[in-house]
Design an enzyme around this catalytic site. Sequence first.
Site, short mmCIF file in Angstrom:
data_model
loop_
_atom_site.label_atom_id
_atom_site.label_comp_id
_atom_site.label_asym_id
_atom_site.label_seq_id
_atom_site.Cartn_x
_atom_site.Cartn_y
_atom_site.Cartn_z
N ASN A 54 37.06 44.77 46.00
CA ASN A 54 37.11 43.43 46.58
C ASN A 54 35.70 42.86 46.74
OD1 ASN A 54 39.79 43.95 46.71
ND2 ASN A 54 39.84 44.33 48.91
N PRO B 122 43.94 35.49 48.15
CA PRO B 122 44.83 35.72 47.02
C PRO B 122 44.47 36.97 46.22
CG PRO B 122 43.40 33.84 46.60
CD PRO B 122 43.17 34.25 48.02
N ASP B 123 45.50 37.60 45.71
CA ASP B 123 45.35 38.75 44.85
C ASP B 123 44.97 38.25 43.45
OD1 ASP B 123 45.65 40.88 43.18
OD2 ASP B 123 47.69 41.37 43.81
N PHE B 124 43.86 38.76 42.93
CA PHE B 124 43.38 38.30 41.63
C PHE B 124 44.39 38.47 40.51
CE2 PHE B 124 39.72 37.77 43.68
CZ PHE B 124 38.56 37.73 42.95
N ARG B 125 45.06 39.61 40.53
CA ARG B 125 45.78 40.02 39.33
C ARG B 125 47.27 39.78 39.38
NH1 ARG B 125 42.89 42.33 35.68
NH2 ARG B 125 40.71 42.32 36.25
N HIS C 165 32.44 45.72 42.57
CA HIS C 165 32.31 44.47 41.81
C HIS C 165 31.38 43.48 42.51
CE1 HIS C 165 36.50 45.42 39.92
NE2 HIS C 165 35.55 46.21 39.49
N ASP D 118 35.33 40.17 48.80
CA ASP D 118 35.41 39.31 49.99
C ASP D 118 34.52 39.78 51.14
OD1 ASP D 118 36.93 41.48 50.96
OD2 ASP D 118 38.81 40.54 50.36
#
Length: 482
Positions: free
Chosen positions: A260, A186-189, A279, A262
Amino acid sequence: MDLLPAPTEPSEALKSPVVEIETVDMVADAVAAPDPEVSSELDTDSDDSDAWETLSDADDAIQLLRDDQLRDGLVPGACTLDEATAYRQRLHAIGKAAFVEETIARETVTAKKLCTAFGIAPPAFLDGAPDEAFHPLLAIAISREFSRRPKLPQYNTIDDAVKLLRESKNVIVLTGAGISTSLGIPDFRSKDTGLYSRLEHLGLSDPQEVFDIHIFREDPSIFFSIAKEILPTEKKYSPTHGFIRLLQDKGKLLTNYTQNIDNIEANAGVLPEKMVQCHGSFATATCMKCKFKVSGDAIFSDIKDGTIPECTACQKSIAEDALKPQGLKRKRSANGQQKSRKDSDDSSDDEDYDIPTPGVMKPDITFFGEDLPDEFGRRLVHHDRELADLVIVIGTSLKVAPVAEVPGILPRNVPQIYISRTPVSHTGFDIDLLGDCDVVVSELCRRAGWDLQHHMIPADEKVEVTPVEGYESRHMFRVIGA
Ligand SMILES: [Zn+2]
């Protein structure tokens, strides 16, 4: 700062925009909110990520003018496109203070009209107001323009993009969640389809709280109840990850800065020395108490189960203490002095706690409220800045600082290409390639004569590229058949 300053002596009124230009950079609340009380928030400090979000919110509220609207003369009282271009060039040439002196101070143009040169329409709530009332808005407009990297006029077409790819030797690739969404991560934003919308049931007032270090310290179960959603379970990667690997194989990849966490780049074979995980990532985890570090694999089963992983080093030392005859007494120091929890980093850390509990293992991803890894700024400023000859931004709306500032930190003659579903307005790219990023990179490779093989790219994929009306450097990519 008031939106409607009381009229004063002309010379005094003119001072205010100059000061404001220096202070309101990137914070545009006042324009979004006609309420003077809200506009006072302009003076408060906010961290960079807030500022970017705020700017984005303001972008939605400010009525922005496109260059084609200026060109077509559709906006009453606005600059022509030629006038606007001249004002923008003049601003970049002489700086903000001199520009204000030469325009508003000498009354060569009204603030209301000058706002339109920088793409901001006079808002309806200022109808009929004295020109001074437009000074705060103009201050913001000028700051936005000044911090914007000027587009390089010689790069516009797909062919230009392909030529840049083929000829560049040191490419910086800046990536975000958009390159992993085709893998189901999923896209965080993204408000509707992203991770945040799934978090409402946790009762969080702001979904970002999941990644807030203060909340994690209070209650790590919130994070671990959703961590499995962003932890990739298979060794898969997207065509866009494959594209970054291809740049590496061709000796063109300078650095992939990824937002990302991930760690999917590793699946595609991008080398650790070519990567900065801005991050952090799930590749390692650290004990919140004793700083014991483990490989991410060691806590994956806990994460998949949604349970809170505990530190094995802490567990061991607690067990050993319990076996000692005076173990319990050691929990308080004899003279009653408490060691600073923050500074203590050694095995005696447990003495600070009445009840011995092992520390929580936190994946080494950067939470809000934590510093970014040092490697980010060091590599960008001291290594890549001098070498980069092309920047490709893929799958990120560039709203989180400081990653969002990378395009602005690089020398302005380095061409920049943007690949994403939707364009961004707050930074000027030379070429915007819009669409599914997997489709865009596969078509770029096709046109460059590069062999990007990936099972998600059909062998006979046909992609249609159409210009976006009003922008000579924006192009829409769409699959029309395979
Ligand atoms: Zn520990």
